[in-house]
Design an enzyme around this catalytic site. Structure first.
Site, PDB file in Angstrom:
ATOM      1  CG  HIS A 125     -11.727  20.952 -33.215  1.00 61.12           C
ATOM      2  ND1 HIS A 125     -11.417  20.306 -32.040  1.00 61.12           N
ATOM      3  CD2 HIS A 125     -11.157  22.191 -33.126  1.00 61.12           C
ATOM      4  CE1 HIS A 125     -10.703  21.120 -31.270  1.00 61.12           C
ATOM      5  NE2 HIS A 125     -10.531  22.260 -31.909  1.00 61.12           N
ATOM      6  CG  ASP A 162      -4.859  23.131 -31.441  1.00 58.90           C
ATOM      7  OD1 ASP A 162      -4.671  23.880 -32.404  1.00 58.90           O
ATOM      8  OD2 ASP A 162      -5.750  23.338 -30.590  1.00 58.90           O
ATOM      9  CG  HIS A 164      -8.702  24.116 -28.587  1.00 62.88           C
ATOM     10  ND1 HIS A 164      -8.023  25.062 -29.333  1.00 62.88           N
ATOM     11  CD2 HIS A 164      -9.462  24.791 -27.693  1.00 62.88           C
ATOM     12  CE1 HIS A 164      -8.366  26.277 -28.908  1.00 62.88           C
ATOM     13  NE2 HIS A 164      -9.230  26.142 -27.917  1.00 62.88           N
ATOM     14  CG  ASP A 249      -4.487  26.660 -30.137  1.00 64.71           C
ATOM     15  OD1 ASP A 249      -3.659  25.737 -29.996  1.00 64.71           O
ATOM     16  OD2 ASP A 249      -5.608  26.488 -30.653  1.00 64.71           O
TER      17      ASP A 249
HETATM   18 ZN   LIG Z   1      -6.799  24.935 -31.050  1.00 59.02          ZN
END
Ligand SMILES: [Zn+2]
Length: 337
Positions: A125, A162, A164, A249
């Protein structure tokens, strides 16, 4: 295969700032306990070196690096509502980036075909000038940039599984055609970026592949989009190095995501990418990103490492009729699927 780690990963702890924060040092401890129980299958363990400021500057602005360093120096604080820096965080983040750099140096030098970095904090991120989403320095982006600028690699594939979206990596390479960035992530989840219509910009148009999948997606959808939407462009792109932003995740037990992967699903994804790596003769390195259910994380990392080391075979599955055909329609503008 090579396994990079450093005890500094256990020192970065956001809980003094937010007691319920999910990114705890025990994540790495759980992984290493599972690896220990399994007898470190196929792994040569190496201690990560610290990244130099010059390596961090391959991707990040001087002001960003200084901000993380100085905030730790005055006792710590928050950089965004979920990203915290304590007095050990700069050190942990520097070893995480250093591990990723050492990993690509070893892979490009031919010391191993595959590698895994079990370091934290995560990186995907983090943007050039901004920490966010638990991430301080973008480990995978720094490693990719190091390979291109200093190790003679012309094309790098970064595959982010991931749950996200890897917004930081996407932004860092948005305008580039020497890094193919492909992310499979849950639609509508943090940070909200990663639309299938965002394919990069300028010279990089087509070199960003965003595959959002609906909440509740399981292995059938994830493997289908990997096999039928991500791997064909990846093969065409002919990367000389493959990096995985390996978050765990999307596991069904994870408290932050709503997908339904099992440990074996990550192993299957790893098998597909290992076979791509073998077909291309390109080494393959994975860097830990998210994954917040400790037993699920540990089991999934062990399954991934075992698969990266050669166990199991990629099993072809039929394209799922909804998600795969929808994203294929967009990605098909730029690549032959
Ligand atoms: Zn994540």
């Amino acid at each position: 295969m090579l396994y990079f780690h450093h005890p500094a990963a256990l020192e970065h702890d956001p809980r003094p700032y937010l007691p319920e924060h999910p990114d705890v040092p025990e994540r790495v401890a759980a992984i290493e306990q599972a690896m220990e129980r399994a007898g470190w299958p196929g792994c040569e363990r190496r201690v990560a070196p610290v990244a130099s400021v010059r390596e961090l500057e391959l991707v990040h602005s001087v002001s960003h690096i200084r901000r993380v360093f100085e905030l730790g120096g005055i006792g710590g604080g928050e950089l965004d509502p979920e990203t915290y820096v304590g007095d050990a965080s700069f050190r942990a983040a520097s070893y995480a980036a250093g591990g990723a750099c050492a990993m690509v140096r070893a892979l490009v030098a031919g010391e191993a075909r595959t590698a895994f970095c079990a370091t934290r904090p995560a990186g995907h991120h983090a943007e050039r000038d901004r920490a966010m989403g638990f991430c301080l320095f973008n480990n995978v982006a720094i490693a990719a940039e190091l390979a291109i600028r200093e190790l003679g690699v012309e094309r790098v594939l970064v595959l982010d599984w991931d749950v996200h979206h890897g917004n930081g990596t996407a932004e860092i390479f948005r305008h580039r055609d020497d890094v193919l960035f492909a992310s499979i992530h849950q639609l509508g989840l943090y940070p909200g970026t990663g639309s299938v219509t965002d394919a990069g910009s300028g010279d990089g148009l087509g070199y960003t592949i965003n595959v959002p999948v609906p909440r509740g997606s399981g292995e059938d959808v994830w493997i289908s989009v990997l096999e039928h939407v991500v791997l064909p462009p990846a093969l065409d792109f002919r990367p000389q190095l493959i990096l995985i932003s390996a978050g765990f995740d999307a596991h069904r037990k994870d408290p932050l995501g709503d997908c339904r992967l099992e440990a074996g699903s990550f192993a299957q994804m790893a098998c597909h990418i290992r076979e791509l790596s073998a077909a291309l003769g390109a080494p393959l390195g994975a860097v830990l990103e998210g994954g917040y259910h400790l037993p699920a994380l540990a089991e999934s990392v062990l399954a991934t490492i075992t698969a990266l080391d050669g166990a199991g075979r990629a099993e072809s599955i039929a394209p799922d009729p909804l998600v795969t055909s929808r994203v294929a329609a967009h990605v098909g503008h730029f690549w032959t699927l």
